[in-house]
Design a protein around this motif. Structure first.
Motif, PDB file in Angstrom:
ATOM      1  N   ASN B   8      -8.976  44.793 -37.848  1.00  0.00           N
ATOM      2  CA  ASN B   8      -9.427  45.939 -38.616  1.00  0.00           C
ATOM      3  C   ASN B   8      -9.025  47.217 -37.905  1.00  0.00           C
ATOM      4  O   ASN B   8      -9.403  47.433 -36.762  1.00  0.00           O
ATOM      5  CB  ASN B   8     -10.952  45.916 -38.772  1.00  0.00           C
ATOM      6  CG  ASN B   8     -11.469  44.527 -39.107  1.00  0.00           C
ATOM      7  OD1 ASN B   8     -11.921  43.805 -38.230  1.00  0.00           O
ATOM      8  ND2 ASN B   8     -11.367  44.171 -40.368  1.00  0.00           N
ATOM      9  N   HIS B   9      -8.271  48.063 -38.588  1.00  0.00           N
ATOM     10  CA  HIS B   9      -7.873  49.324 -37.973  1.00  0.00           C
ATOM     11  C   HIS B   9      -8.904  50.423 -38.230  1.00  0.00           C
ATOM     12  O   HIS B   9      -9.127  51.276 -37.372  1.00  0.00           O
ATOM     13  CB  HIS B   9      -6.499  49.729 -38.485  1.00  0.00           C
ATOM     14  CG  HIS B   9      -5.430  48.763 -38.093  1.00  0.00           C
ATOM     15  ND1 HIS B   9      -5.054  48.573 -36.785  1.00  0.00           N
ATOM     16  CD2 HIS B   9      -4.681  47.906 -38.813  1.00  0.00           C
ATOM     17  CE1 HIS B   9      -4.098  47.647 -36.720  1.00  0.00           C
ATOM     18  NE2 HIS B   9      -3.862  47.236 -37.934  1.00  0.00           N
ATOM     19  N   HIS B  10      -9.465  50.393 -39.429  1.00  0.00           N
ATOM     20  CA  HIS B  10     -10.490  51.367 -39.773  1.00  0.00           C
ATOM     21  C   HIS B  10     -11.647  50.629 -40.445  1.00  0.00           C
ATOM     22  O   HIS B  10     -11.417  49.818 -41.348  1.00  0.00           O
ATOM     23  CB  HIS B  10      -9.944  52.420 -40.751  1.00  0.00           C
ATOM     24  CG  HIS B  10      -8.946  53.341 -40.134  1.00  0.00           C
ATOM     25  ND1 HIS B  10      -7.590  53.112 -40.201  1.00  0.00           N
ATOM     26  CD2 HIS B  10      -9.098  54.488 -39.432  1.00  0.00           C
ATOM     27  CE1 HIS B  10      -6.952  54.081 -39.566  1.00  0.00           C
ATOM     28  NE2 HIS B  10      -7.833  54.930 -39.094  1.00  0.00           N
ATOM     29  N   VAL B  11     -12.835  50.918 -39.996  1.00  0.00           N
ATOM     30  CA  VAL B  11     -14.032  50.332 -40.603  1.00  0.00           C
ATOM     31  C   VAL B  11     -15.018  51.451 -40.882  1.00  0.00           C
ATOM     32  O   VAL B  11     -15.265  52.296 -40.007  1.00  0.00           O
ATOM     33  CB  VAL B  11     -14.666  49.283 -39.662  1.00  0.00           C
ATOM     34  CG1 VAL B  11     -15.999  48.800 -40.206  1.00  0.00           C
ATOM     35  CG2 VAL B  11     -13.720  48.106 -39.453  1.00  0.00           C
ATOM     36  N   ILE B  12     -15.545  51.460 -42.088  1.00  0.00           N
ATOM     37  CA  ILE B  12     -16.560  52.452 -42.455  1.00  0.00           C
ATOM     38  C   ILE B  12     -17.821  51.701 -42.852  1.00  0.00           C
ATOM     39  O   ILE B  12     -17.781  50.820 -43.715  1.00  0.00           O
ATOM     40  CB  ILE B  12     -16.079  53.340 -43.618  1.00  0.00           C
ATOM     41  CG1 ILE B  12     -14.783  54.064 -43.233  1.00  0.00           C
ATOM     42  CG2 ILE B  12     -17.164  54.347 -43.997  1.00  0.00           C
ATOM     43  CD1 ILE B  12     -14.147  54.845 -44.376  1.00  0.00           C
ATOM     44  N   LEU B  13     -18.919  52.030 -42.206  1.00  0.00           N
ATOM     45  CA  LEU B  13     -20.195  51.378 -42.484  1.00  0.00           C
ATOM     46  C   LEU B  13     -21.287  52.421 -42.655  1.00  0.00           C
ATOM     47  O   LEU B  13     -21.179  53.531 -42.140  1.00  0.00           O
ATOM     48  CB  LEU B  13     -20.579  50.453 -41.326  1.00  0.00           C
ATOM     49  CG  LEU B  13     -19.692  49.226 -41.066  1.00  0.00           C
ATOM     50  CD1 LEU B  13     -20.139  48.532 -39.778  1.00  0.00           C
ATOM     51  CD2 LEU B  13     -19.751  48.261 -42.235  1.00  0.00           C
ATOM     52  N   SER B  14     -22.321  52.015 -43.331  1.00  0.00           N
ATOM     53  CA  SER B  14     -23.526  52.839 -43.400  1.00  0.00           C
ATOM     54  C   SER B  14     -24.447  52.447 -42.261  1.00  0.00           C
ATOM     55  O   SER B  14     -24.390  51.321 -41.757  1.00  0.00           O
ATOM     56  CB  SER B  14     -24.232  52.637 -44.742  1.00  0.00           C
ATOM     57  OG  SER B  14     -23.398  53.033 -45.805  1.00  0.00           O
ATOM     58  N   GLU B  15     -25.286  53.398 -41.864  1.00  0.00           N
ATOM     59  CA  GLU B  15     -26.258  53.090 -40.802  1.00  0.00           C
ATOM     60  C   GLU B  15     -27.084  51.874 -41.190  1.00  0.00           C
ATOM     61  O   GLU B  15     -27.419  51.681 -42.359  1.00  0.00           O
ATOM     62  CB  GLU B  15     -27.168  54.291 -40.568  1.00  0.00           C
ATOM     63  CG  GLU B  15     -26.570  55.320 -39.628  1.00  0.00           C
ATOM     64  CD  GLU B  15     -27.606  56.339 -39.160  1.00  0.00           C
ATOM     65  OE1 GLU B  15     -27.650  56.624 -37.940  1.00  0.00           O
ATOM     66  OE2 GLU B  15     -28.352  56.850 -40.010  1.00  0.00           O
ATOM     67  N   ALA B  16     -27.396  51.073 -40.197  1.00  0.00           N
ATOM     68  CA  ALA B  16     -28.198  49.844 -40.318  1.00  0.00           C
ATOM     69  C   ALA B  16     -27.375  48.659 -40.810  1.00  0.00           C
ATOM     70  O   ALA B  16     -27.890  47.525 -40.843  1.00  0.00           O
ATOM     71  CB  ALA B  16     -29.423  50.021 -41.204  1.00  0.00           C
TER      72      ALA B  16
END
Lengths: 115, 116
Positions: B8-16
């Protein structure tokens, strides 16, 4: 706890100039590594020293040279600078003592910009 | 050839949200495995390391990683990420062959952005 010290933190040079980067390892550490991290890239190993002798050499250009001194600090000398040399240069140190030999502690890096 | 790949080069997640970053390596011989974190504008900091023993290692800030020898993998996990985990994460390997060098070979990094 003492960390790896690098100086200068930022350096701006013009093409064809020379630059000297310095690295002061953690006290009692006898091994120094130099890495180059280009913009958006992973760190690439350049060269390492153990007890003032070169221990390994990576993708270091012939225009670059380095040495480790009796107090274990190291200097990376860069000549005939090119635009492509612009990068973050990290120094790391370790102590050759059992499994601790494998763990490297990184300095804050020197950001070199060649214009 | 010795190499480390991060899927994975870029990962976007929400808190928790939970995090898992993949890392696979190719290295002849016994290895040591590391995960480093680089916060914006800062230097590389060691998150955790594996030398031998229990393949599940715990590091700082709630991170853990599992070494699966059969898969040549060392994936990084965190059950619940925080905004402050926004950073670039590098997997790295060096050898335990007792040679003169312990140079680290890094993966290409995974940029994690955690949205509040």
């Amino acid at each position: 706890a003492a960390g790896v010290i690098q100086s200068p933190r930022h350096l701006i040079k013009e093409k064809r100039e020379t630059a000297t980067l310095k690295c002061y390892p953690i006290p009692r550490h006898d091994t120094v590594y130099w890495y180059q991290q280009g913009p958006g890239q992973d760190p690439q190993f350049l060269i390492s020293f153990y007890e003032k002798m070169q221990s390994d050499k990576g993708s270091i250009p012939d225009r670059f040279s380095a040495q480790q001194f009796s107090d274990y600090h190291s200097e990376l000398n860069m000549s005939s600078l090119e635009l492509g040399d612009s990068a973050l240069y990290f120094c790391a140190s370790s102590i050759r003592q059992g499994s601790s030999s494998y763990e490297q502690y990184f300095g804050p890096g020197t950001r070199l910009t060649v214009t | 050839a010795q190499s480390v790949s991060q899927h994975n080069h870029h990962v976007i997640l929400s808190e928790a949200a939970s995090l898992e970053l993949g890392c696979n390596y190719s290295y002849g011989g016994t290895v040591n495995l590391f995960w480093y974190v680089q916060y914006p504008g800062q230097h590389l900091q060691l998150l955790l390391k594996y030398f031998s023993g229990d393949p599940l290692v715990k590091g700082i800030k709630g991170f853990e990683a599992e070494f699966i020898k059969s898969k040549f993998s060392f994936n990084l996990r965190k059950p619940s990420v925080q905004w402050s985990d926004t950073a670039e994460y590098f997997c790295a390997v060096n050898g335990r062959d007792g040679g003169a060098t312990n140079k680290l070979i890094f993966g290409t990094g995974t940029l994690l952005a955690v949205q509040p």
